[in-house]
Motif scaffolding. Structure first.
Motif, short mmCIF file in Angstrom:
data_model
loop_
_atom_site.label_atom_id
_atom_site.label_comp_id
_atom_site.label_asym_id
_atom_site.label_seq_id
_atom_site.Cartn_x
_atom_site.Cartn_y
_atom_site.Cartn_z
N LEU A 126 5.16 22.31 1.71
CA LEU A 126 5.87 21.44 0.77
C LEU A 126 5.03 20.19 0.54
N ASP A 127 4.59 20.00 -0.71
CA ASP A 127 3.79 18.84 -1.09
C ASP A 127 4.64 17.90 -1.95
N VAL A 128 4.82 16.67 -1.44
CA VAL A 128 5.58 15.66 -2.18
C VAL A 128 4.68 14.41 -2.33
N GLU A 129 3.39 14.62 -2.32
CA GLU A 129 2.41 13.53 -2.37
C GLU A 129 2.51 12.75 -3.67
N ASP A 130 2.33 11.43 -3.59
CA ASP A 130 2.30 10.56 -4.76
C ASP A 130 3.59 10.59 -5.56
N CYS A 131 4.71 10.80 -4.90
CA CYS A 131 6.02 10.68 -5.54
C CYS A 131 6.51 9.25 -5.26
N GLY A 132 6.01 8.33 -6.05
CA GLY A 132 6.18 6.92 -5.77
C GLY A 132 7.59 6.39 -5.86
N SER A 133 8.52 7.15 -6.48
CA SER A 133 9.90 6.70 -6.60
C SER A 133 10.83 7.34 -5.57
N LEU A 134 10.31 8.27 -4.78
CA LEU A 134 11.15 9.00 -3.83
C LEU A 134 11.65 8.05 -2.73
N CYS A 155 4.25 8.20 -0.65
CA CYS A 155 5.63 8.06 -1.13
C CYS A 155 6.02 6.61 -0.86
N LEU A 156 5.71 5.75 -1.79
CA LEU A 156 5.68 4.31 -1.56
C LEU A 156 7.03 3.69 -1.27
N GLU A 157 8.11 4.33 -1.70
CA GLU A 157 9.45 3.77 -1.50
C GLU A 157 10.17 4.37 -0.30
N LEU A 158 9.54 5.30 0.38
CA LEU A 158 10.17 5.96 1.53
C LEU A 158 10.15 5.02 2.73
N ARG A 159 11.33 4.74 3.29
CA ARG A 159 11.43 3.77 4.39
C ARG A 159 11.82 4.40 5.72
N THR A 160 12.55 5.51 5.67
CA THR A 160 12.97 6.16 6.91
C THR A 160 12.81 7.67 6.78
N LEU A 161 12.74 8.33 7.93
CA LEU A 161 12.71 9.79 8.00
C LEU A 161 13.90 10.25 8.82
N LEU A 162 14.39 11.42 8.50
CA LEU A 162 15.61 11.93 9.11
C LEU A 162 15.38 12.48 10.51
N GLU A 163 16.40 12.34 11.35
CA GLU A 163 16.35 12.93 12.69
C GLU A 163 16.25 14.45 12.62
N SER A 164 16.77 15.04 11.55
CA SER A 164 16.75 16.50 11.42
C SER A 164 15.33 17.06 11.30
N LEU A 165 14.34 16.21 11.03
CA LEU A 165 12.96 16.69 10.94
C LEU A 165 12.49 17.32 12.25
N PHE A 174 1.67 17.28 9.46
CA PHE A 174 2.63 16.36 8.87
C PHE A 174 1.87 15.12 8.41
N TYR A 175 1.83 14.93 7.08
CA TYR A 175 1.07 13.83 6.51
C TYR A 175 2.00 12.79 5.90
N VAL A 176 1.93 11.57 6.42
CA VAL A 176 2.76 10.47 5.93
C VAL A 176 1.84 9.32 5.49
N GLU A 177 0.59 9.63 5.26
CA GLU A 177 -0.43 8.63 4.91
C GLU A 177 -0.02 7.79 3.70
N GLY A 178 -0.18 6.49 3.81
CA GLY A 178 0.04 5.61 2.67
C GLY A 178 1.49 5.30 2.37
N CYS A 179 2.41 5.64 3.27
CA CYS A 179 3.83 5.29 3.08
C CYS A 179 4.02 3.87 3.63
N GLY A 180 3.64 2.90 2.83
CA GLY A 180 3.53 1.53 3.29
C GLY A 180 4.83 0.86 3.66
N ARG A 181 5.98 1.41 3.25
CA ARG A 181 7.27 0.80 3.57
C ARG A 181 8.01 1.53 4.69
N LEU A 182 7.40 2.55 5.22
CA LEU A 182 8.03 3.29 6.31
C LEU A 182 8.05 2.41 7.56
#
Length: 243
Positions: A126-134, A155-165, A174-182
């Motif tokens: 699953l690729d969701v790269e560069d989805c800046g509004s997600l 994914c610049l607006e992504l701040r949290t990840l779910l426990e279900s992961l 698992f790539y979360v590179e560049g998620c600056g607001r996480l």
């Protein structure tokens, strides 16, 4: 081009397709890449029961996909990379029981993913790269038991990840590179028993890691990482690179 393939690549003036498209029931690949003015599919798309690959890359004006898409039970690869105006995915997408790869890279208008995504039991990538509004991931994402690679880069607006992961027991990369607001990672990540690579480069709001991450073999850095939880965790990480 074989009789099993229909390629409309770079048909710049193409805006839609006829309902008769559904009668092409033997086609295994449909390529509509780089049709910059393409707006919509007919509902009959779902009648292409032999279709295994659908390429919609860079259909810049495409905003929605038909609910009939879920009827494509043979589909293995769906690529909508670069569809920057696509605002939503049909809930029926979760009915694609044989889908192996889903590429949403560059779908900059997508804010959420539908809960039915968790029904894609065969999905491996699953690729969701560069989805800046997600802003969020579906709760049922953790039910994708075949998933081996999850790409959330930039994914610049992504701040949290779910426990279900943590339930993604087959996940390897698992790539979360560049998620600056996480700001945090779920403690359940330590339950990903097959995870060998976690890339956190550029997660500049992330300051600590959960203690459960002791089994990871590849950690590729984080710009403002203050601590790696405790000495026991860091000793168990085989390769640690902090950038």
């Amino acid at each position: 081009m074989s009789l099993e393939e229909l390629s409309l690549k770079r048909c710049k003036k193409l805006r839609t397709l006829r309902e008769s498209l559904g009668s092409l029931s033997s086609r295994k690949r449909l390529d509509v890449e780089d049709c910059g003015n393409f707006l919509s599919f007919p509902n009959s798309l779902g009648d292409m029961m032999s279709l295994k690959e659908l390429n919609l890359k860079k259909c810049l004006e495409l905003r929605t996909l038909p609910e009939s898409l879920g009827s494509l039970s043979s589909l293995k690869r769906l690529d909508v990379e670069g569809c920057g105006r696509l605002v939503s995915l049909p809930n029926s997408l979760g009915e694609m029981i044989n889908l192996v790869e889903l590429n949403l890279t560059g779908c900059r208008s997508l804010r959420t993913l539908m809960e039915s995504l968790g029904n894609l039991s065969s999905l491996k990538r699953l690729d969701v790269e560069d989805c800046g509004s997600l802003v969020s991931l579906p709760n049922l994402l953790g039910e994708m038991m075949s998933l081996e690679e999850l790409n959330l880069k930039r994914c610049l607006e992504l701040r949290t990840l779910l426990e279900s992961l943590g339930s993604l027991s087959s996940l390897k990369r698992f790539y979360v590179e560049g998620c600056g607001r996480l700001v945090s990672l779920p403690n359940s990540l330590g339950e990903m028993i097959n995870l060998v690579e976690l890339n956190l480069t550029g997660c500049r709001s992330l300051r600590t890691l959960p203690e459960s991450l002791g089994s990871l073999s590849s950690l590729k850095g984080c710009g403002r990482l203050v601590s790696l939880c405790n000495d026991k965790v860091t000793q168990r990480m085989v390769k640690v690179k902090v950038k």
